[in-house]
Design a protein around this motif. Structure first.
Motif, PDB file in Angstrom:
ATOM      1  N   VAL A   1      35.275  41.347  43.927  1.00  0.00           N
ATOM      2  CA  VAL A   1      36.361  43.205  43.695  1.00  0.00           C
ATOM      3  C   VAL A   1      35.195  42.934  42.517  1.00  0.00           C
ATOM      4  O   VAL A   1      35.820  42.681  41.448  1.00  0.00           O
ATOM      5  CB  VAL A   1      37.454  42.971  43.593  1.00  0.00           C
ATOM      6  CG1 VAL A   1      38.184  44.123  43.109  1.00  0.00           C
ATOM      7  CG2 VAL A   1      38.216  42.505  44.143  1.00  0.00           C
ATOM      8  N   GLN A   2      34.323  43.941  42.872  1.00  0.00           N
ATOM      9  CA  GLN A   2      33.561  44.649  41.508  1.00  0.00           C
ATOM     10  C   GLN A   2      34.217  45.691  40.628  1.00  0.00           C
ATOM     11  O   GLN A   2      33.470  45.997  41.225  1.00  0.00           O
ATOM     12  CB  GLN A   2      31.462  44.849  42.233  1.00  0.00           C
ATOM     13  CG  GLN A   2      30.831  45.321  40.995  1.00  0.00           C
ATOM     14  CD  GLN A   2      29.440  45.202  41.285  1.00  0.00           C
ATOM     15  OE1 GLN A   2      29.494  45.421  42.188  1.00  0.00           O
ATOM     16  NE2 GLN A   2      28.840  44.627  40.508  1.00  0.00           N
ATOM     17  N   ILE A   3      34.866  45.204  39.808  1.00  0.00           N
ATOM     18  CA  ILE A   3      36.088  46.277  39.381  1.00  0.00           C
ATOM     19  C   ILE A   3      35.143  46.565  37.913  1.00  0.00           C
ATOM     20  O   ILE A   3      34.284  45.802  37.306  1.00  0.00           O
ATOM     21  CB  ILE A   3      36.524  45.160  38.510  1.00  0.00           C
ATOM     22  CG1 ILE A   3      37.970  46.416  38.483  1.00  0.00           C
ATOM     23  CG2 ILE A   3      36.786  44.971  37.722  1.00  0.00           C
ATOM     24  CD1 ILE A   3      39.382  46.772  38.481  1.00  0.00           C
ATOM     25  N   ARG A   4      34.889  48.268  37.607  1.00  0.00           N
ATOM     26  CA  ARG A   4      34.603  48.780  36.799  1.00  0.00           C
ATOM     27  C   ARG A   4      35.495  47.621  35.464  1.00  0.00           C
ATOM     28  O   ARG A   4      36.702  48.026  35.583  1.00  0.00           O
ATOM     29  CB  ARG A   4      34.928  50.200  36.859  1.00  0.00           C
ATOM     30  CG  ARG A   4      34.365  51.234  35.701  1.00  0.00           C
ATOM     31  CD  ARG A   4      34.920  52.861  36.033  1.00  0.00           C
ATOM     32  NE  ARG A   4      34.874  53.674  34.740  1.00  0.00           N
ATOM     33  CZ  ARG A   4      36.105  54.092  33.798  1.00  0.00           C
ATOM     34  NH1 ARG A   4      37.166  53.734  34.125  1.00  0.00           N
ATOM     35  NH2 ARG A   4      35.498  55.060  33.179  1.00  0.00           N
TER      36      ARG A   4
ATOM     37  N   LEU B   1      44.074  47.679  38.604  1.00  0.00           N
ATOM     38  CA  LEU B   1      44.164  47.296  39.814  1.00  0.00           C
ATOM     39  C   LEU B   1      45.692  46.443  40.160  1.00  0.00           C
ATOM     40  O   LEU B   1      46.104  46.475  41.214  1.00  0.00           O
ATOM     41  CB  LEU B   1      43.062  46.124  40.058  1.00  0.00           C
ATOM     42  CG  LEU B   1      42.860  45.449  41.094  1.00  0.00           C
ATOM     43  CD1 LEU B   1      42.758  46.012  42.504  1.00  0.00           C
ATOM     44  CD2 LEU B   1      41.890  44.012  40.762  1.00  0.00           C
TER      45      LEU B   1
ATOM     46  N   HIS C   1      43.019  54.747  31.502  1.00  0.00           N
ATOM     47  CA  HIS C   1      41.803  53.908  31.584  1.00  0.00           C
ATOM     48  C   HIS C   1      41.030  54.718  30.711  1.00  0.00           C
ATOM     49  O   HIS C   1      41.658  55.567  30.175  1.00  0.00           O
ATOM     50  CB  HIS C   1      41.107  54.190  33.274  1.00  0.00           C
ATOM     51  CG  HIS C   1      41.046  55.402  33.542  1.00  0.00           C
ATOM     52  ND1 HIS C   1      41.499  56.588  34.055  1.00  0.00           N
ATOM     53  CD2 HIS C   1      40.366  56.461  33.448  1.00  0.00           C
ATOM     54  CE1 HIS C   1      41.421  57.879  34.418  1.00  0.00           C
ATOM     55  NE2 HIS C   1      40.647  57.448  33.676  1.00  0.00           N
TER      56      HIS C   1
ATOM     57  N   VAL D   1      37.603  38.958  40.227  1.00  0.00           N
ATOM     58  CA  VAL D   1      37.517  40.025  40.104  1.00  0.00           C
ATOM     59  C   VAL D   1      36.867  40.601  38.682  1.00  0.00           C
ATOM     60  O   VAL D   1      37.179  39.806  38.031  1.00  0.00           O
ATOM     61  CB  VAL D   1      38.715  40.530  39.941  1.00  0.00           C
ATOM     62  CG1 VAL D   1      38.976  41.805  39.062  1.00  0.00           C
ATOM     63  CG2 VAL D   1      39.597  40.748  40.625  1.00  0.00           C
TER      64      VAL D   1
ATOM     65  N   ILE E   1      41.577  47.170  47.784  1.00  0.00           N
ATOM     66  CA  ILE E   1      42.945  46.692  46.926  1.00  0.00           C
ATOM     67  C   ILE E   1      43.858  46.278  48.407  1.00  0.00           C
ATOM     68  O   ILE E   1      44.744  45.264  47.435  1.00  0.00           O
ATOM     69  CB  ILE E   1      43.379  48.566  46.330  1.00  0.00           C
ATOM     70  CG1 ILE E   1      42.267  48.649  45.223  1.00  0.00           C
ATOM     71  CG2 ILE E   1      44.531  47.720  46.178  1.00  0.00           C
ATOM     72  CD1 ILE E   1      42.734  50.088  44.597  1.00  0.00           C
TER      73      ILE E   1
ATOM     74  N   GLY F   1      39.011  48.744  34.293  1.00  0.00           N
ATOM     75  CA  GLY F   1      40.345  49.265  35.536  1.00  0.00           C
ATOM     76  C   GLY F   1      41.073  48.094  35.803  1.00  0.00           C
ATOM     77  O   GLY F   1      41.329  47.988  36.924  1.00  0.00           O
ATOM     78  N   ASP F   2      41.159  46.788  35.648  1.00  0.00           N
ATOM     79  CA  ASP F   2      42.149  45.982  35.774  1.00  0.00           C
ATOM     80  C   ASP F   2      43.529  45.723  35.863  1.00  0.00           C
ATOM     81  O   ASP F   2      44.581  45.178  36.496  1.00  0.00           O
ATOM     82  CB  ASP F   2      41.905  44.229  34.794  1.00  0.00           C
ATOM     83  CG  ASP F   2      40.185  44.409  34.987  1.00  0.00           C
ATOM     84  OD1 ASP F   2      39.761  43.305  35.924  1.00  0.00           O
ATOM     85  OD2 ASP F   2      40.105  44.197  34.101  1.00  0.00           O
TER      86      ASP F   2
ATOM     87  N   THR G   1      38.987  51.823  38.121  1.00  0.00           N
ATOM     88  CA  THR G   1      39.118  50.479  39.156  1.00  0.00           C
ATOM     89  C   THR G   1      37.828  50.503  39.556  1.00  0.00           C
ATOM     90  O   THR G   1      36.742  49.721  39.812  1.00  0.00           O
ATOM     91  CB  THR G   1      39.454  49.607  39.916  1.00  0.00           C
ATOM     92  OG1 THR G   1      39.673  51.120  41.461  1.00  0.00           O
ATOM     93  CG2 THR G   1      41.292  49.740  39.841  1.00  0.00           C
TER      94      THR G   1
ATOM     95  N   ILE H   1      35.892  51.242  42.853  1.00  0.00           N
ATOM     96  CA  ILE H   1      36.791  50.456  44.243  1.00  0.00           C
ATOM     97  C   ILE H   1      37.252  50.739  44.651  1.00  0.00           C
ATOM     98  O   ILE H   1      37.989  52.439  44.822  1.00  0.00           O
ATOM     99  CB  ILE H   1      37.467  48.870  43.929  1.00  0.00           C
ATOM    100  CG1 ILE H   1      39.117  48.874  43.699  1.00  0.00           C
ATOM    101  CG2 ILE H   1      36.329  48.178  42.750  1.00  0.00           C
ATOM    102  CD1 ILE H   1      39.422  47.971  43.473  1.00  0.00           C
TER     103      ILE H   1
END
Length: 770
Positions: free
Chosen positions: A287-290, A297, A642, A255, A355, A293-294, A348, A350
């Protein structure tokens, strides 16, 4: 024959950009580590050091805190470990003539790369008040100058004593003892800027701020989730552990906002398939998260876990574990049910399907490890995010059993051990009580300053003396311009170092540099050869034995430096009966004291001499006991927040290049990201470039968007189109620290928010014509 490395700075107009790598290590990793070592150290010195690195009777690598397996290979090191050894053990020395040739102003114009390449420091130097040059001085005179300055302060709290993670357990314990005997708890350290969020979150929820796994747990796990972490660069030996886990059937999820070569494919140079084959595909899911955003997620996955339990009661949650060992489940259930799915997707960047896939992997795995680093700890809500990691692990009993647990990865060699030894501005009353019983003085009880608060205290004139035991604080800390101005406002700065860095050029009215032995070097004191010890990221303590003669005859060890500084400073304190000379003469004397002060170190001198060292007790790991306010593990409720990104703005993170260790720059290349001959680049997604009206290769200025009137900017950087997450950007640490406001800190840990910095990227301003 050794060869001095090139030291000229490279013009960033020469930057070369190629495609990012699809895999890590392999033959290039061997060549990039061993060629510089042989050229700079010579063949014999290289063989001696590399075959001793991370071995049971050798010395511990200074490049990271990754643990050692019980069955070690002949080459038990990674590319960056070899670079760190080459950097430290290079016999090129800074000559005494250097200080007359280079003023402080001249050093300020040099890059970190140039400064480090000048060679090892061997002579104490002093910058007198009003001078722009350091001057060589004797050791006796250096300690006299420092002691006199400390004793002239109106209060011990006008001094601050910083520590980096390279300091050994023995030196760290002696250092904090000296500082507290002097009368202050101003003991900031590099943890304040990296894993402080981990300690705050885990200390509250499970009662220990350290990893709850052992090294062997990796190969027993069914699922390993790697959050905000780039092991291919920051702790490459972890890739071997992940490869072994894959071989045993584990799934791995990465991630991260950027795809990292090491988590794509690993070519282990010690295996045939790593030399001639494709190597091992590491991540089963990316998971290419913004950025930022963790937390969303983790809450979304927890929501799916609870929904699966509702659909099949008694089959998903570990009810026996939850009932016996935790509190807070009901409130957590109620809170998570209200998590807004649309907000999660916005935070996120995504899809719900991604998810769902991660949640299914978690639910179907019996043994899960979640591991993370600074991609998690350096956010505004980092503490709450790590609490959500713990929540997710607790739901299925993934703490305190083989192959499962929380695994924060420390990036600095002994940063964890330093904290265990008392290097913290907020040590508990239990520790201070033990210190009082052992040494018969009353240590101060009021909490001191951390790294950020220390800079602010300098700004306000409350900190007048600053000392650093290793490290490069002004480069590592946020808000570079403000931090440097604050440091220049002090009366005296003192640094214990092996090589030059930026902090030696950003100094108080008076300054000293005290050169010290490196970890590679043999340390002989009055009682004979000495060794030191360190604690790795899974709480294992082991010895570190220098292997080669010091590069200069008059270098002092860190223990000797602290011992002599204490004697010079505390010489008139008749109430203190501490035998500082005995500490310097025989490090076992220090270890005997530690054994009576620090829990888990009983019979220290004896146990650390075993080839495997010893493992510190860990309640969550060993017996599922949790030393918290509730007496159990605490499942917490954390409000999702966020990071907003207005139109035309990006979220920027700072990161390291592959040829870098903390603020130390080994070269101007970042092989895995395709960058050569420069560092003044900003990585941006191609779609974001189009949206902003920018093009790949364009020169830009990067401005921070913050609430004050201070201009924070990186000027004339080159844009690199890169497959980072949409809306996100990245630039190299420490150069990009200038963009991180001093007041932007994690809630609950006061760690600089170096991830998800809101920035504006515009075409570079045209310089005015002279």
């Amino acid at each position: 024959m050794t060869e001095k490395p090139p030291v000229d700075d490279v013009n960033d107009d020469d930057i070369e950009v190629g495609p990012p790598r699809e895999w890590a290590a392999g033959v290039p990793g061997v060549l990039h580590s061993m060629e510089p070592a042989i050229k700079q150290l010579g063949l014999a010195r290289t063989v001696k050091l590399m075959t001793s690195l991370n071995q049971k009777d050798g010395f511990d690598c200074m490049s990271c805190a990754w643990p050692d397996p019980n069955h070690r290979k002949v080459a038990e090191f990674c590319e960056n470990g070899a670079k760190a050894v080459t950097w430290e053990a290079n016999p090129v020395l800074v000559p005494d003539s250097f200080w007359a040739e280079h003023s402080i102003d001249d050093l300020l114009e040099k890059s970190e790369y140039w400064l480090g390449m000048q060679g090892r420091l061997t002579t104490p130097v002093h910058k007198p008040v009003g001078s722009d040059h350091y001057e060589p001085v004797s050791w006796e005179r250096a300690f006299e100058i420092i002691g006199d300055r400390l004793n002239s302060l109106d209060s011990p709290d006008e001094a601050s004593f910083y520590t980096s993670g390279r300091t050994s357990n023995e030196a760290a314990f002696e250092y904090q003892l000296f500082v507290r005997a002097f009368g202050t708890n101003n003991l900031p350290d590099c943890s304040n800027m990296c894993h402080e969020s981990t300690g705050a979150a885990m200390g509250e929820t499970v009662g220990v701020g350290k990893s709850t796994i052992a090294y062997d747990d990796f190969e027993q796990a069914d699922l390993i989730i790697v959050l905000g972490q780039n092991p291919g660069t920051n702790h490459p030996r972890m890739l071997t552990a992940l490869e072994d886990a894959k071989g045993n059937g584990a799934a791995i999820v990465a991630v991260n906002p950027l795809p990292e070569a090491g988590l794509r494919r690993y070519k282990n140079p010690q295996l045939p398939r790593g030399i001639v084959g494709r190597g091992t595909n590491i991540a089963d899911q990316f998971v290419q998260i913004r950025l930022g955003g963790d937390m969303a997620l983790l809450q979304a996955v927890a929501k799916r876990v609870l929904a699966a339990e509702d659909s099949a009661p008694g089959t998903v949650l570990d009810h026996a574990f939850l009932a016996e060992h935790t509190v807070g489940l009901d409130a957590f259930r109620e809170h998570i049910a209200q998590v807004d799915d649309d907000e999660v997707l916005l935070a996120t960047g995504i899809t719900s399907a991604e998810i769902d896939e991660l949640a299914e992997r978690y639910i179907s795995a019996e043994r899960v490890i979640i591991t993370w680093a600074m991609g998690i700890t350096q956010h505004r809500k980092a503490v709450d995010t790590i609490k959500e990691i713990i929540n997710l692990l607790l739901l299925r009993g993934n703490i305190g059993r083989p192959g499962a647990g929380a695994s924060p990865i420390r990036g600095h060699s002994n940063v964890q051990g330093d904290r265990t030894m008392g290097i913290w501005e907020q040590m508990s009353d239990q520790f201070l009580d033990a210190l009082q019983r052992e040494f018969r003085f009353d240590p101060p009880r009021e909490h001191g300053v951390d790294a950020l608060k220390g800079i602010k205290a300098m700004q306000e004139g409350r900190i007048k003396f600053w000392m650093g035991m290793g490290g490069n604080l002004v480069a590592a800390i946020s808000d570079t311009q403000l931090a440097e101005a604050a440091m220049r406002g002090t009366e005296m700065t003192v640094q214990v170092s092996t090589k030059l860095n930026r902090s030696h050029a950003v100094v108080g009215a008076e300054a000293l540099i005290l050169p010290t032995l490196g970890r590679t070097e043999i340390d002989v004191q009055k009682s004979g050869p000495q060794f030191v010890s360190v604690e790795d990221t899974v709480c294992s303590v082991h010895g570190s034995h220098g292997q080669v003669p010091p590069v200069a005859p008059d270098l002092l060890s860190e223990v000797a430096i602290v011992s002599r500084l204490a004697r010079a400073t505390l010489r008139d304190r008749a109430d203190l009966e501490i035998d500082w000379q005995a500490f310097e003469d025989d490090y076992d004397t220090l270890r005997d004291h530690i054994s009576r002060v620090v829990p888990g170190f009983e019979r220290y001198s004896e146990r650390v001499r075993s080839r495997d060292g010893f493992v510190l007790p860990n309640g969550p790991r060993d017996s599922r006991t949790f030393d918290t306010a509730a007496g159990k593990a605490i499942i917490t409720v954390n409000e999702l927040e966020h990071v907003e990104r207005p139109a035309g703005r990006l979220l920027l993170q700072t990161l390291r290049s592959h040829d870098q260790y903390n603020t130390t720059i080994y070269s101007l290349n970042d092989r895995y990201r395709g960058i050569k001959k420069g560092r003044e680049v900003v990585f941006i997604n191609p779609d974001d470039l189009a949206e902003l009206g920018l093009v790949d290769g364009q020169r830009v200025d990067v401005f921070t968007e913050w609430t004050d009137d201070v201009e924070r900017v990186l000027r004339d950087y080159r844009v690199v189109a890169y497959p980072t997450a949409r809306g996100c950007a990245a630039a190299y640490f420490p150069e990009a620290n200038v963009l991180v406001p001093l007041d932007s800190a994690s809630i609950g840990s006061n760690t600089p928010v170096s991830k998800a910095v809101l920035v504006r990227v515009v075409p570079a301003a045209v310089p005015a014509t002279v």
